[in-house]
Write a protein that holds these residues in place. Structure first.
Motif, mmCIF file in Angstrom:
data_model
loop_
_atom_site.group_PDB
_atom_site.id
_atom_site.type_symbol
_atom_site.label_atom_id
_atom_site.label_comp_id
_atom_site.label_asym_id
_atom_site.label_seq_id
_atom_site.Cartn_x
_atom_site.Cartn_y
_atom_site.Cartn_z
ATOM 1 N N ASN A 146 45.883 37.206 46.045
ATOM 2 C CA ASN A 146 44.704 36.673 45.376
ATOM 3 C C ASN A 146 45.065 35.314 44.800
ATOM 4 O O ASN A 146 46.047 35.202 44.060
ATOM 5 C CB ASN A 146 44.238 37.627 44.269
ATOM 6 C CG ASN A 146 42.979 37.152 43.598
ATOM 7 O OD1 ASN A 146 43.030 36.598 42.517
ATOM 8 N ND2 ASN A 146 41.844 37.356 44.254
ATOM 9 N N ASN A 147 44.280 34.296 45.162
ATOM 10 C CA ASN A 147 44.531 32.913 44.728
ATOM 11 C C ASN A 147 45.970 32.481 45.025
ATOM 12 O O ASN A 147 46.648 31.873 44.194
ATOM 13 C CB ASN A 147 44.230 32.729 43.236
ATOM 14 C CG ASN A 147 42.755 32.839 42.953
ATOM 15 O OD1 ASN A 147 41.915 32.515 43.796
ATOM 16 N ND2 ASN A 147 42.418 33.316 41.770
ATOM 17 N N ASN A 197 38.389 41.889 45.664
ATOM 18 C CA ASN A 197 38.619 40.556 45.106
ATOM 19 C C ASN A 197 39.830 40.581 44.180
ATOM 20 O O ASN A 197 40.936 40.818 44.645
ATOM 21 C CB ASN A 197 37.368 40.021 44.415
ATOM 22 C CG ASN A 197 36.194 39.933 45.379
ATOM 23 O OD1 ASN A 197 36.376 39.595 46.542
ATOM 24 N ND2 ASN A 197 35.016 40.244 44.905
ATOM 25 N N ASP A 198 39.629 40.407 42.896
ATOM 26 C CA ASP A 198 40.771 40.370 41.978
ATOM 27 C C ASP A 198 40.832 41.615 41.100
ATOM 28 O O ASP A 198 41.415 41.610 40.026
ATOM 29 C CB ASP A 198 40.718 39.115 41.102
ATOM 30 C CG ASP A 198 39.489 39.074 40.218
ATOM 31 O OD1 ASP A 198 38.562 39.870 40.463
ATOM 32 O OD2 ASP A 198 39.462 38.264 39.284
ATOM 33 N N LYS A 232 43.628 42.134 36.624
ATOM 34 C CA LYS A 232 45.064 41.906 36.837
ATOM 35 C C LYS A 232 45.888 41.953 35.553
ATOM 36 O O LYS A 232 47.103 41.971 35.599
ATOM 37 C CB LYS A 232 45.287 40.576 37.561
ATOM 38 C CG LYS A 232 44.766 40.609 38.987
ATOM 39 C CD LYS A 232 44.983 39.320 39.712
ATOM 40 C CE LYS A 232 44.017 38.286 39.197
ATOM 41 N NZ LYS A 232 44.023 37.048 39.963
#
Length: 192
Positions: A74-75, A158-159, A184
């Motif tokens: 993620n990112n 997603n996150d 997270k």
């Protein structure tokens, strides 16, 4: 020829009706002995179609933990999740006889819990133990007293990490679906 219960009953009814009509028209027709007739019907299929023993299946889950070891990005950052759902073997639940239609006795069983750890590279971002108590505000009295955390479904969206559970009274169809969603940092929200 094999029949299910309803078809067998219908077949027998039609057969006896036809035999009765035939017997009325022809007095010399032999009478059918019901004992002989039933002994010739193949009933082995009824064992195959009987309901499974849900209690034995549930008890078998005590020794079958669910483990998930997965990663996601993620990112541009790598994350690893370790998740384990298991039986505590605590004999902490006594389900009253009124819920046990098959045995009519209290059923002493165990609680189930989950543990989850989220890593990023070698850093531990969070560790969480997930219990039924986390969902208390969504549960009625019977579920608070007699249910446990069952059947996790694990998703990464997603996150966030989402886990759907059934908080159910073991070996019944009494329960409620719930969801817990972690970010997270280990912050979470719960909902039905």
């Amino acid at each position: 020829m094999q029949f299910n219960g309803l078809n067998s009953s219908l077949f027998i009814f039609i057969l006896f009706t036809l035999l009765s009509c035939s017997s009325a028209q022809n007095k010399s027709s032999p009478k059918v002995d019901a004992k002989t007739f039933y002994s010739k019907i193949d009933t082995t299929h009824t064992e195959e179609m009987s309901e499974p023993d849900f209690r034995k299946e549930f008890i078998a889950t005590y020794l079958k933990p669910i483990s998930i070891d997965t990663s996601f990005i993620n990112n541009g950052k790598n994350y690893r999740v370790l998740f384990r759902h298991f039986c505590t073997m605590d004999s902490g639940l006594r389900v009253p006889a009124k819920y046990n239609f098959d045995t009519k006795k209290d059923f002493v069983t165990h609680n189930f819990i989950s543990k989850m750890v989220l890593f990023s590279n070698k850093d531990t971002l969070f560790k969480k133990q997930i219990t039924k108590a986390m969902f208390d505000n969504l549960l009625d009295t019977s579920l608070k007293n007699y249910a446990t955390l069952l059947y996790p479904n694990f998703y990464i969206k997603n996150d966030s990490i989402e886990i759907d559970y059934s908080i159910s009274i073991p070996v019944t169809d009494i329960g409620v679906g719930v969801q817990i969603k972690f970010d997270k940092k280990g912050n979470y929200t719960i909902r039905e």
